[in-house]
Design an enzyme around this catalytic site. Structure first.
Site, short mmCIF file in Angstrom:
data_model
loop_
_atom_site.label_atom_id
_atom_site.label_comp_id
_atom_site.label_asym_id
_atom_site.label_seq_id
_atom_site.Cartn_x
_atom_site.Cartn_y
_atom_site.Cartn_z
N ARG A 338 0.80 -1.22 0.00
CA ARG A 338 0.00 0.00 0.00
C ARG A 338 0.84 1.28 0.00
NH1 ARG A 338 -4.70 -2.08 4.18
NH2 ARG A 338 -5.63 -3.47 2.65
N LEU A 449 -7.28 -7.80 10.03
CA LEU A 449 -8.28 -8.73 10.56
C LEU A 449 -7.57 -9.89 11.24
CD1 LEU A 449 -10.88 -8.82 7.64
CD2 LEU A 449 -10.56 -7.17 9.46
#
Lengths: 646, 247
Positions: A338, A449
């Site tokens: 990212r 997560l």
């Protein structure tokens, strides 16, 4: 510096967790009933921890500011969750997931924690399936995987574009079961405002009931902070409107160290800003980069025509498009991590090739994927994301390429914790995004997560017992103890001060000003002059805030402006610490990019000699400079290299 | 766009509520509905009036916290969205917009447009889960599940618990909400073991919480932001009858 003790167990990295579990102290079932644990937050980390601790037999009190634990912002995670199952037989392993995570974090994460994360990743998938989480499956009935940035294997499990929702509802189900059994008592619409410390140990919290406005005291033998990140310091982010850094900031002011606050993740694929009334930014999942190709026009004049509305992107010829990620990073292409993808987008837009009305956007194009796979396949994979995009932008992404731009998304920095996830205050733990330990300077997609659930289901329920085993003789404390009363009085005084200002400007107006400063100087590219300016500007806004903020209504009953005010007051301090940390870190690594430290090709340049450490900041009093403690990061199982996605 | 807003104001749960009118001007059609509400509140703060309380959080259509009855429709005049995803381009310049809270006996008003949906949590606590503890579960691929069943379970599982179904139903029934959870778990082998007790307990809790009965008019399905199908109510009824035969 000696104040830092990360308590990493002995032995080779692959054996540390087993060694720890084999030798740690446990609490027997009869004693568990006598111990109270406070868990603040009900996202993946908080809900999974509260449920698991309740199952073990502890008395758990769980708090959230939302009207139901199911609404915590983990619910909005889209793309997926990583695990080292190697179901696709493409060469994955625990070591490879560990390696990719440390490398993706630009060698600024704690090796032992990351290895443990990779080890328990597989258990998480098993657990979620057992709870009835409807992960995507193949026709043969087995689980499907997809790929995510920063990895060359497909290790991401997913439930359409709503993986966070499904995992959270799984944890919420487990939590509901414990609430029904009475092992967990749930306090929704309740916000933690401060920590109570008695004889150096965390013993409780002070909260505000957001419906009645009452200030309440709660005792716990241990306190667990699972309140997420502080991305909303930027005002505009992909966080929920209520996401805040106040619990983390209050415990920092009570003595918990805050680590690496400057490590902020800017997500490359968000819907661009449309105007000044914008309240939040919407993410388009990284999974879209599996099939979408990112480009801007090759020629500036084409970008200008597109911006002026004289040329449609779908009409621009193939040879006139610059697929800049595929050009610069052929090995990873559109699936670079990212931080790399975000900076590359900024570079193209700053150079004048950006599109959209503002020039601050690039294209994410599904044309070749639709030609290759058919629209129905793309619809099945990403239908809900395409629908979401169309509702916001009013354009059909099956026909016109999506416009995207980087936005604040996740904070890798957070409360400093040791291997046992305990902060520098005994009895106080921090899990999930709220802590700092696993993602280094950059988090890989589908790893948040994984970390939230790893901490809550499989790490904290063990490590917290190592602390609580020594607390079995501590009786429940009355909340009339002087420490509780004093902390509550301080909170009430702070609220009264805020209410008494009766100034002229709304809370949001200050928050927006802070956000602009943060984005301009502590955002995607930072430099010494800008950071010094940011620190001064934040101090000025803070001073004005405490003189001129206007909070209508009173402290009784629902008062949304008061809620916002206490959070923004904390952001106005946290923002300064972020700038300070960014100023101190004279290197570029992961999400932290200092313009002074880059290669001639514009890639981030780390300084391993001077900065291979986690920066843990200690609060030293209001308007006093915090003290920096350095936790040296040692890499024994991994050779530290310059990251290369070419 | 210049708009007139008719907004429900109610000081607290027991106070008598009424509509107040506010004006907002120069709103861009690309603004979201809640951002328009932010502008309204910013104006009220400047005028020294207490801003309107409303629930909202993620602002991307997934947390289920935003509610609002806008011009007589749950989540306003657009399909398959929550209020936070509604944009002002769906309204006309000069329009008067009526904004109300969810209205259902089981969702009492807390303040202005905020309602209490704790009853939903209570229903799920009555059985909306699989009773497994953390750890000690089989490998995730040990039990294959057909893609069609998994996909249908996922369709049901996308429920965000917003309450639009209840607010829309003339009987204030929570059947679509309850059936979504029952159906999701009934479709999966993991959930089948407790299927009978789940269906009975959740239905009993729904009645206890004061929700009405279902008369299958399907209004809930039309207004559900996630498009959850009435077929899940049929499956829930089947599960419930199956369970009753075993009594």
């Amino acid at each position: 510096m000696s104040k830092i003790n990360s308590k990493i167990p002995e032995g080779p990295v692959a054996e540390k967790w087993d060694n720890f579990k084999a030798h740690q102290n446990l609490v027997n079932p009869a004693n568990k009933r006598k111990l109270d644990i406070i868990v603040v937050g009900t996202g993946l980390a908080g809900a999974s921890a509260a449920a698991s601790l309740g199952e073990l037999g502890f008395n758990v009190k769980n708090f959230c500011y939302q009207d139901s634990p199911r609404r915590a912002h983990s619910i909005a995670a889209q793309g997926g969750i990583n695990a080292a199952k190697n179901y696709p037989n493409d060469g994955d392993s625990i070591y490879r997931l560990f390696y990719d995570t440390v490398k993706g974090g630009d060698y600024r994460a704690r090796e032992s924690n990351v290895y443990r994360l990779a080890q328990v990743s597989n258990d998480i998938i098993d657990q979620c399936v057992a709870q009835g989480v409807p992960f995507a499956r193949e026709y043969g009935g087995l689980l499907d995987n997809r790929s995510f940035g920063g990895a060359q294997v497909s290790r991401t499990f997913y439930a359409r574009g709503q993986t966070g929702q499904q995992l959270l509802l799984g944890a919420y189900g487990a939590l509901n079961r414990q609430i029904a059994k009475g092992t967990v008592k749930m306090y929704p619409r309740t916000e933690m405002l401060d920590l109570v410390v008695v004889d150096g140990k965390a013993r409780g919290i002070i909260v505000r009931n957001l419906i009645t406005g009452e200030i309440e005291r709660h005792f716990g033998h241990a306190v667990v902070i699972a309140t997420g990140g502080y991305g909303n310091v930027f005002f505009l982010s992909t966080n929920a409107m209520g996401s805040n850094g106040s619990a983390a900031w209050q415990i920092y002011k009570r003595g918990a160290y805050f680590a690496n606050p400057c490590y902020v993740q800017i997500h490359p694929t968000c819907i661009p800003v449309h105007g000044e009334f914008q309240s939040k930014l919407t993410l388009m999942s990284e999974s879209l980069r599996n099939d979408g190709r990112i480009w801007v026009p090759k020629k500036k004049e084409d970008s200008e025509k597109i911006r002026a509305g004289k040329l449609r992107p779908e009409d621009l010829k193939e040879e006139d498009r610059d697929y800049y990620l595929e050009r610069r990073y052929p090995a990873f292409g559109n699936l670079v991590p990212r931080d790399v993808a975000s900076r590359a987008a900024k570079e193209r837009c700053d150079a004048g090739f950006g599109v959209g009305a503002t020039g601050l956007a690039v294209y994410l194009d599904f044309k070749s994927a639709i030609e290759r796979l058919g629209q129905n396949v793309i619809e099945e994979r990403y239908g809900n994301l395409f629908q979401m995009y169309e509702k916001i932008v009013d354009e059909n992404p099956y026909k016109t390429p999506m416009m995207i731009y980087p936005a604040i998304h996740y904070t890798m920095g957070g409360i400093w914790v040791d291997y046992e996830l305990q902060t520098s205050i005994p009895g106080l733990f921090a899990i999930g995004e709220a802590n700092f330990s696993d993602h280094g300077a950059n988090r890989l997609g589908a790893s948040a997560l994984m970390q939230g659930l790893a901490d809550g289901y499989f790490v904290l329920p063990y490590t917290i017992q190592n602390y609580l085993a020594d607390e079995i003789h501590t009786p429940r404390m009355s909340t009339d103890a002087p420490e509780f009363v004093k902390t509550e009085d301080e909170i009430k005084a702070r609220i009264d001060t805020l209410m008494a200002i009766k100034g002229s400007k709304s809370v949001d107006s200050f928050h927006k000003r802070l956000g602009h400063i943060m984005w301009d100087y502590v955002g995607m590219a930072r430099n010494k002059t800008g950071l010094e300016k940011a620190i001064k500007e934040i101090q000025i806004i803070r001073e004005e805030f405490w003189k001129d903020v206007r909070i209508p209504g009173d402290t009784k009953g629902v008062n949304s402006e008061l809620e916002k005010a206490t959070r923004v007051a904390d952001f106005l301090e946290l923002g300064e610490l972020m700038a300070r940390d960014a100023l101190n870190r004279e290197e570029s690594c992961g999400g932290h990019f200092r313009e002074e430290f880059q290669t001639p090709e514009g890639e981030a340049m780390r300084n391993d000699v001077d900065f291979t450490y986690a920066a843990a900041w200690e609060f030293k009093g209001e308007n006093t400079e915090p003290e920096l403690h350095k936790e040296a990061l040692k890499y024994e199982a991994i050779e530290v290299k310059q990251r290369n996605y070419k | 766009m210049d708009l007139t807003l008719k907004v429900w104001r109610q000081a607290n749960a027991t106070a008598k509520g009424k509509f107040e009118q506010y004006k907002v001007n120069d709103i861009s059609p690309d603004t979201s509905f809640l951002e328009m509400m932010d502008v309204m509140n910013e104006n009220l703060i400047q005028q020294g009036v207490e801003p309107v309380a409303f629930d909202h959080d993620c602002r991307e259509g997934i947390c289920g916290m935003c509610s609002l009855f806008v011009n007589g429709r749950a989540h306003g005049p657009d399909d398959d969205i929550t209020t936070c995803q509604l944009h002002m381009r769906k309204f006309k310049d000069g329009e008067t917009i009526t904004i109300e809270p969810w209205r259902a006996a089981a969702f009492p008003v807390i303040k202005d447009l905020m309602v209490d949906r704790a009853a939903f949590d209570k229903i799920l606590q009555a059985g909306g889960f699989v009773s497994v503890n953390t750890g000690g579960v089989p490998d995730a691929n040990a039990i294959p599940i057909g893609k069609a069943e998994a996909d249908e379970a996922m369709d049901a599982a996308t429920c965000i618990g917003c309450g639009a179904c209840v607010a829309t139903c003339k009987n204030s029934s929570a059947m679509l909400f309850v059936s979504a959870k029952v159906s999701q778990l009934a479709l999966l082998p993991q959930g089948k073991i407790e299927a009978k007790r789940r269906a009975k307990n959740m239905l009993a809790k729904m009645d206890e919480m004061g929700f009405g009965s279902c008369s299958n008019t399907g209004a809930c399905e039309v207004e559900c932001p996630k498009g959850i199908s009435l077929a899940h109510i049929a499956r829930f009824n089947r599960e419930f009858i199956k369970a009753k035969f075993n009594d």
